[in-house]
Design an enzyme around this catalytic site. Structure first.
Site, PDB file in Angstrom:
ATOM      1  N   GLU A   1      17.414  21.592  -9.920  1.00 18.69           N
ATOM      2  CA  GLU A   1      17.276  21.134  -8.480  1.00 18.69           C
ATOM      3  C   GLU A   1      18.069  22.514  -7.995  1.00 18.69           C
ATOM      4  O   GLU A   1      19.622  22.676  -7.434  1.00 18.69           O
ATOM      5  CB  GLU A   1      18.447  20.350  -8.066  1.00 18.69           C
ATOM      6  CG  GLU A   1      17.518  18.838  -8.664  1.00 18.69           C
ATOM      7  CD  GLU A   1      17.789  18.000  -7.427  1.00 18.69           C
ATOM      8  OE1 GLU A   1      19.206  17.631  -7.177  1.00 18.69           O
ATOM      9  OE2 GLU A   1      17.323  16.822  -7.173  1.00 18.69           O
TER      10      GLU A   1
ATOM     11  N   GLU B   1      13.455  12.229 -11.206  1.00 16.76           N
ATOM     12  CA  GLU B   1      14.437  10.824 -11.242  1.00 16.76           C
ATOM     13  C   GLU B   1      13.569  10.323  -9.479  1.00 16.76           C
ATOM     14  O   GLU B   1      12.645  10.795  -8.958  1.00 16.76           O
ATOM     15  CB  GLU B   1      15.443  12.570  -9.656  1.00 16.76           C
ATOM     16  CG  GLU B   1      16.226  12.946 -11.855  1.00 16.76           C
ATOM     17  CD  GLU B   1      17.593  13.819 -10.977  1.00 16.76           C
ATOM     18  OE1 GLU B   1      18.277  13.515  -9.633  1.00 16.76           O
ATOM     19  OE2 GLU B   1      17.619  14.288 -11.273  1.00 16.76           O
TER      20      GLU B   1
HETATM   21  C1  PNW Z   1      20.671  14.712  -7.574  1.00 16.25           C
HETATM   22  N1  PNW Z   1      19.418  15.023  -1.463  1.00 16.25           N
HETATM   23  O1  PNW Z   1      20.988  15.602  -6.232  1.00 16.25           O
HETATM   24  C2  PNW Z   1      20.930  14.751  -9.425  1.00 16.25           C
HETATM   25  O2  PNW Z   1      19.559  15.946 -10.177  1.00 16.25           O
HETATM   26  C3  PNW Z   1      21.808  14.583 -10.267  1.00 16.25           C
HETATM   27  O3  PNW Z   1      22.868  15.069 -10.857  1.00 16.25           O
HETATM   28  C4  PNW Z   1      21.889  13.096  -9.115  1.00 16.25           C
HETATM   29  O4  PNW Z   1      23.294  12.578 -10.144  1.00 16.25           O
HETATM   30  C5  PNW Z   1      21.207  12.023  -7.981  1.00 16.25           C
HETATM   31  O5  PNW Z   1      20.472  13.268  -7.452  1.00 16.25           O
HETATM   32  C6  PNW Z   1      21.700  12.040  -7.400  1.00 16.25           C
HETATM   33  O6  PNW Z   1      22.323  12.759  -5.820  1.00 16.25           O
HETATM   34  C7  PNW Z   1      21.113  15.317  -5.900  1.00 16.25           C
HETATM   35  O7  PNW Z   1      20.844  15.343  -0.033  1.00 16.25           O
HETATM   36  C8  PNW Z   1      21.766  15.793  -4.757  1.00 16.25           C
HETATM   37  O8  PNW Z   1      19.086  14.807  -1.136  1.00 16.25           O
HETATM   38  C9  PNW Z   1      21.164  15.505  -3.050  1.00 16.25           C
HETATM   39  C10 PNW Z   1      19.866  15.437  -2.545  1.00 16.25           C
HETATM   40  C11 PNW Z   1      18.762  14.628  -3.984  1.00 16.25           C
HETATM   41  C12 PNW Z   1      19.440  15.037  -5.085  1.00 16.25           C
END
Ligand code: PNW
Length: 446
Positions: A172, A353
């Site tokens: 990401e 994910e």
């Molecule tokens: C991911 N959004 O982060 C990460 O890859 C993980 O490490 C994390 O634990 C997981 O999602 C849950 O948050 C994100 O704003 C952060 O859409 C933000 C977003 C999506 C995924």
């Protein structure tokens, strides 16, 4: 052919890669062991007020010591694929130089344990834990960090390359850009839009250089990027909302997808950033050719849609989970998978994910009833199944997450796991969703 239809059982391809995902800093703990260096998250989580309850990853789910037990859990669930990340500061404590053998040994033991249990390893090279020494030298604002990343990747490929079938480069990049450099609630905690997009370019460059390093090593492993994609919908029928959603999509999706898969940054985003922006001035001849070095697959992470208003703000349409940024919209999974296939060609896809946090507690009878997670996963898997039926080459699906873990700025308050972790004792308890997922895997559907 795959049976579809609203009433019949959903059957996935027999070789479908049922999986679950984690990342190093979120589960490992043992931050001072076996020569590991400091990362930006060690620094950031210790700054008062940055994480909920002042939580850090110092102990986390203690996976560094309990990995064998966790491997057995994965086998009990019947996982076919396990996605984890390698901690850069375990391999290069200062971000450069000869690899630390004890760090490599941990991942070798983990990977061997996966093979022994018939589980395919999928390893992410960078899941946000940049060595602090590199941050002290300007981190991702410095072009040199992309080259440091390629060196690190090269060391990991030489030591472990033949044992990992799928490598993912950078988890990401957009979240580093947005949370690390725009909003500032992730490490390194900056609020500097001009720096943010230069960081985006250097993360993309780092990805491309790592792909080239793997090719130069004549590896038979596959490699690709891991992007969190957000379908962006206009919030109303006005042409203004349509235009605003289009530009929003540029920043959320095309900035990354186009540079990786078309070899160019989207013109609307470049125009919006302006020719005087640090990013636009930082793009050199040949960079896009490196960034678009051919990949073997694209890893997609889907959590939430975004509804964009005429004045370019995002608006809530669906109920949220415990994560206030997450609206629960399973059709978004279908939309994003089919869109990627339509716009970028039939590149193999993996979902690396998908999941949500739920308010789980350990019952007096020793069970954890996370019914909301079962509904969520069932609906998102059904959407993924529809995408496969529509011709999307989706190989595998990884639930975020295998274990409850350190959810970054939210600390340990949000529980994202299929498996409950009782942090006081580090005892693991399969949640109801884990039992459900095991039967889905065993039956190839539901
Ligand atoms: C991911 N959004 O982060 C990460 O890859 C993980 O490490 C994390 O634990 C997981 O999602 C849950 O948050 C994100 O704003 C952060 O859409 C933000 C977003 C999506 C995924």
């Amino acid at each position: 052919s795959i049976p579809t239809g609203p009433t019949g059982p959903l059957r996935f391809p027999s070789d479908f890669g049922w999986g679950a995902a984690t990342s190093a800093y979120q589960i490992e703990g043992a931050t001072k062991e076996d020569g590991r260096g400091e990362s930006v998250w060690d620094t950031f989580s210790r700054v008062p007020g940055r994480t909920r309850n002042g939580d850090t990853g110092d102990v986390a789910a203690d996976h560094y010591h309990r990995y064998a037990e966790d491997l057995d859990l994965m086998r009990d669930l019947g996982l076919r694929s396990y996605r984890f990340s390698i901690s850069w500061p375990r391999i290069q404590p200062d971000g450069t130089g000869a690899p630390n053998q004890r760090g490599l040994d941990f991942y070798r033991r983990l990977i061997d344990g996966l093979h022994e249990r018939g589980i395919e390893p999928m390893a992410t090279l960078f899941h946000w834990d940049l060595p602090q020494a590199l941050q002290d030298a300007d981190g991702w604002e410095s072009r040199d960090t992309a080259h440091r990343f390629a060196d690190y990747a090269d060391s990991v490929f030489s030591a472990l390359g033949d044992r990992v079938s799928v490598w993912l480069t950078i988890n990401e990049p957009k979240t580093v850009v947005q949370n690390g450099y725009l909003i500032g609630h992730h490490a390194p905690g900056r609020q500097d839009p001009d720096a943010a997009y230069l960081v985006a370019h250097h993360l993309q460059l780092a990805h491309g250089l790592a792909v080239r390093a793997l090719r130069a090593a004549n590896s038979t492993s596959r490699i690709g990027p891991a992007l969190n994609l957000h379908p962006c919908y206009p919030a109303d029928d006005s042409p203004e909302a349509a235009a605003a959603a289009q530009l929003y999509d540029g920043y959320e999706n095309r900035l990354y997808l186009d540079s990786l898969l078309k070899g160019s940054y989207p013109q609307d985003v470049l125009a919006d950033l302006g020719s005087r922006s640090r990013m636009v001035r930082g793009i050199r001849d040949g960079d896009l050719a490196v960034i678009s070095s051919p990949v073997d697959l694209l890893a997609v992470q889907y959590y939430t849609p975004i509804y964009v208003t005429a004045d370019g703000r995002s608006e809530q349409r669906w109920p949220t989970s415990e994560a206030e940024w997450q609206q629960i919209y399973p059709d978004g999974m279908y939309d994003i998978l089919t869109r990627v296939t339509r716009d970028y060609g039939p590149i193999p896809l993996t979902v690396t994910e998908n999941g949500l946090p739920t308010p789980d507690t350990l019952g007096t009878d020793g069970t954890v009833d996370d019914a909301g997670r079962i509904t969520f996963l069932r609906d998102h898997l059904a959407a993924a199944h529809r995408a496969i039926a529509a011709g999307v080459p989706l190989e595998s699906f990884h639930v975020w997450s295998l274990l409850d873990n350190f959810e970054w700025a939210e600390g340990y308050d949000q529980r994202w796991g299929l498996v409950y972790v009782d942090y006081a004792t580090q005892r693991r308890v399969l949640k109801r969703s884990a039992h459900w997922y095991r039967s889905v895997i065993a039956e190839g559907g539901f």
